[in-house]
Design a protein around this motif. Structure first.
Motif, PDB file in Angstrom:
ATOM      1  N   MET A   1       0.327  -0.923  -0.118  1.00 30.10           N
ATOM      2  CA  MET A   1       0.152   0.002   0.131  1.00 30.10           C
ATOM      3  C   MET A   1       0.843   1.333  -0.078  1.00 30.10           C
ATOM      4  N   GLN A   2       2.065   1.393   0.905  1.00 31.22           N
ATOM      5  CA  GLN A   2       2.733   2.605   1.124  1.00 31.22           C
ATOM      6  C   GLN A   2       3.318   2.717  -0.844  1.00 31.22           C
ATOM      7  N   SER A   3       4.195   1.709  -1.711  1.00 31.80           N
ATOM      8  CA  SER A   3       4.121   1.773  -3.057  1.00 31.80           C
ATOM      9  C   SER A   3       3.621   2.256  -3.813  1.00 31.80           C
ATOM     10  N   GLU A   4       1.921   2.449  -3.519  1.00 29.45           N
ATOM     11  CA  GLU A   4       1.035   3.129  -3.956  1.00 29.45           C
ATOM     12  C   GLU A   4       0.438   4.194  -3.626  1.00 29.45           C
ATOM     13  N   LEU A   5       1.003   4.377  -2.490  1.00 27.11           N
ATOM     14  CA  LEU A   5       0.825   5.759  -1.752  1.00 27.11           C
ATOM     15  C   LEU A   5       1.949   6.890  -2.233  1.00 27.11           C
ATOM     16  N   SER A   6       2.645   6.503  -2.697  1.00 27.58           N
ATOM     17  CA  SER A   6       4.305   6.497  -3.443  1.00 27.58           C
ATOM     18  C   SER A   6       4.369   7.337  -4.829  1.00 27.58           C
ATOM     19  N   THR A   7       3.354   5.808  -5.117  1.00 30.08           N
ATOM     20  CA  THR A   7       2.981   6.405  -6.948  1.00 30.08           C
ATOM     21  C   THR A   7       1.903   7.812  -6.980  1.00 30.08           C
ATOM     22  N   VAL A   8       1.061   7.110  -6.754  1.00 28.78           N
ATOM     23  CA  VAL A   8      -0.068   8.389  -6.334  1.00 28.78           C
ATOM     24  C   VAL A   8       0.357   9.848  -5.965  1.00 28.78           C
ATOM     25  N   LEU A   9       1.388   9.930  -4.477  1.00 26.83           N
ATOM     26  CA  LEU A   9       1.191  11.286  -4.316  1.00 26.83           C
ATOM     27  C   LEU A   9       3.010  11.980  -5.648  1.00 26.83           C
ATOM     28  N   ARG A  10       2.984  11.141  -6.304  1.00 28.13           N
ATOM     29  CA  ARG A  10       3.976  11.972  -7.870  1.00 28.13           C
ATOM     30  C   ARG A  10       2.866  12.536  -8.678  1.00 28.13           C
ATOM     31  N   ASP A  11       2.237  12.250  -8.489  1.00 32.42           N
ATOM     32  CA  ASP A  11       1.382  12.578  -9.750  1.00 32.42           C
ATOM     33  C   ASP A  11      -0.239  11.940  -9.825  1.00 32.42           C
ATOM     34  N   PRO A  12      -0.940  12.791  -8.541  1.00 31.69           N
ATOM     35  CA  PRO A  12      -2.132  12.911  -8.650  1.00 31.69           C
ATOM     36  C   PRO A  12      -3.230  12.209  -9.625  1.00 31.69           C
ATOM     37  N   SER A  13      -3.315  13.214 -10.470  1.00 28.07           N
ATOM     38  CA  SER A  13      -4.057  12.724 -11.621  1.00 28.07           C
ATOM     39  C   SER A  13      -3.707  12.345 -12.464  1.00 28.07           C
ATOM     40  N   ALA A  14      -2.573  11.591 -11.933  1.00 25.96           N
ATOM     41  CA  ALA A  14      -3.003  10.356 -13.303  1.00 25.96           C
ATOM     42  C   ALA A  14      -3.520   9.868 -12.779  1.00 25.96           C
ATOM     43  N   ALA A  15      -3.797   9.329 -11.278  1.00 28.82           N
ATOM     44  CA  ALA A  15      -4.170   8.092 -11.032  1.00 28.82           C
ATOM     45  C   ALA A  15      -6.330   8.499 -10.584  1.00 28.82           C
ATOM     46  N   PHE A  16      -6.035   9.388 -10.427  1.00 28.77           N
ATOM     47  CA  PHE A  16      -7.680   9.963 -10.197  1.00 28.77           C
ATOM     48  C   PHE A  16      -7.930  10.724 -11.161  1.00 28.77           C
ATOM     49  N   ALA A  17      -9.279  10.686 -11.811  1.00 32.60           N
ATOM     50  CA  ALA A  17      -9.804  12.303 -12.567  1.00 32.60           C
ATOM     51  C   ALA A  17     -10.469  12.341 -12.471  1.00 32.60           C
ATOM     52  N   ASP A  18     -10.763  13.030 -11.024  1.00 38.01           N
ATOM     53  CA  ASP A  18     -11.836  13.648  -9.964  1.00 38.01           C
ATOM     54  C   ASP A  18     -11.081  13.398  -8.491  1.00 38.01           C
ATOM     55  N   PRO A  19     -11.093  15.027  -8.074  1.00 30.56           N
ATOM     56  CA  PRO A  19     -10.330  14.782  -6.286  1.00 30.56           C
ATOM     57  C   PRO A  19     -11.025  14.570  -5.188  1.00 30.56           C
ATOM     58  N   CYS A  20     -12.796  14.361  -5.962  1.00 34.84           N
ATOM     59  CA  CYS A  20     -13.293  13.501  -5.018  1.00 34.84           C
ATOM     60  C   CYS A  20     -13.560  11.694  -4.836  1.00 34.84           C
ATOM     61  N   GLU A  21     -13.029  10.989  -5.904  1.00 32.56           N
ATOM     62  CA  GLU A  21     -12.589  10.007  -5.425  1.00 32.56           C
ATOM     63  C   GLU A  21     -11.822   9.934  -4.189  1.00 32.56           C
ATOM     64  N   ILE A  22     -10.580  10.326  -4.070  1.00 25.37           N
ATOM     65  CA  ILE A  22      -9.607   9.489  -2.939  1.00 25.37           C
ATOM     66  C   ILE A  22     -10.003   9.797  -1.645  1.00 25.37           C
ATOM     67  N   LEU A  23     -11.686  11.012  -1.519  1.00 24.31           N
ATOM     68  CA  LEU A  23     -12.155  10.561  -0.289  1.00 24.31           C
ATOM     69  C   LEU A  23     -13.041   8.855  -0.352  1.00 24.31           C
ATOM     70  N   CYS A  24     -13.158   8.649  -1.368  1.00 29.77           N
ATOM     71  CA  CYS A  24     -13.719   7.119  -0.857  1.00 29.77           C
ATOM     72  C   CYS A  24     -12.727   5.976  -0.997  1.00 29.77           C
ATOM     73  N   GLN A  25     -11.531   6.744  -1.201  1.00 24.33           N
ATOM     74  CA  GLN A  25      -9.764   5.857  -1.018  1.00 24.33           C
ATOM     75  C   GLN A  25     -10.247   4.695   0.321  1.00 24.33           C
ATOM     76  N   SER A  26     -10.865   3.443   0.916  1.00 26.58           N
ATOM     77  CA  SER A  26     -11.060   3.064   2.045  1.00 26.58           C
ATOM     78  C   SER A  26      -9.331   2.694   2.642  1.00 26.58           C
ATOM     79  N   ARG A  27      -8.377   2.513   1.959  1.00 23.48           N
ATOM     80  CA  ARG A  27      -7.499   1.484   2.237  1.00 23.48           C
ATOM     81  C   ARG A  27      -6.204   2.975   2.524  1.00 23.48           C
ATOM     82  N   TRP A  28      -6.659   4.175   2.649  1.00 22.11           N
ATOM     83  CA  TRP A  28      -5.502   5.178   3.194  1.00 22.11           C
ATOM     84  C   TRP A  28      -6.566   5.779   4.546  1.00 22.11           C
ATOM     85  N   SER A  29      -5.594   5.987   5.662  1.00 17.59           N
ATOM     86  CA  SER A  29      -6.159   7.317   6.698  1.00 17.59           C
ATOM     87  C   SER A  29      -6.599   8.577   5.789  1.00 17.59           C
TER      88      SER A  29
END
Length: 82
Positions: A1-29
């Motif tokens: 999970m930490q590796s995934e978070l690190s990847t997303v932190l490098r470019d959040p817009s590449a991982a999500f189309a809409d910022p609101c999608e991040i709120l639904c991520q149950s695997r993240w604190s």
């Protein structure tokens, strides 16, 4: 999970189309979500600065910044930080 978070932190817009999608991520604190949203906001502000200098531009940037700010408000409200 930490590796995934690190990847997303490098470019959040590449991982999500809409910022609101991040709120639904149950695997993240909550703190992880805040970090991703803040990084995305920082990236968009930097793009706006570059756009102002005629280097690049994206019309969706301002709309996403508003969405990110709203998501951050929701996360703060969830823990009573308003």
């Amino acid at each position: 999970m930490q590796s995934e978070l690190s990847t997303v932190l490098r470019d959040p817009s590449a991982a999500f189309a809409d910022p609101c999608e991040i709120l639904c991520q149950s695997r993240w604190s909550r703190d992880d979500k805040v970090r991703v949203l803040r990084q995305w906001r920082y990236d968009l502000v930097q793009l706006q600065v570059a756009s102002g200098e005629n280097l690049t531009g994206d019309a969706t940037g301002a709309g996403h910044i508003r969405k990110i700010d709203e998501c951050l408000r929701q996360l703060r409200a969830a823990v009573g930080e308003e």
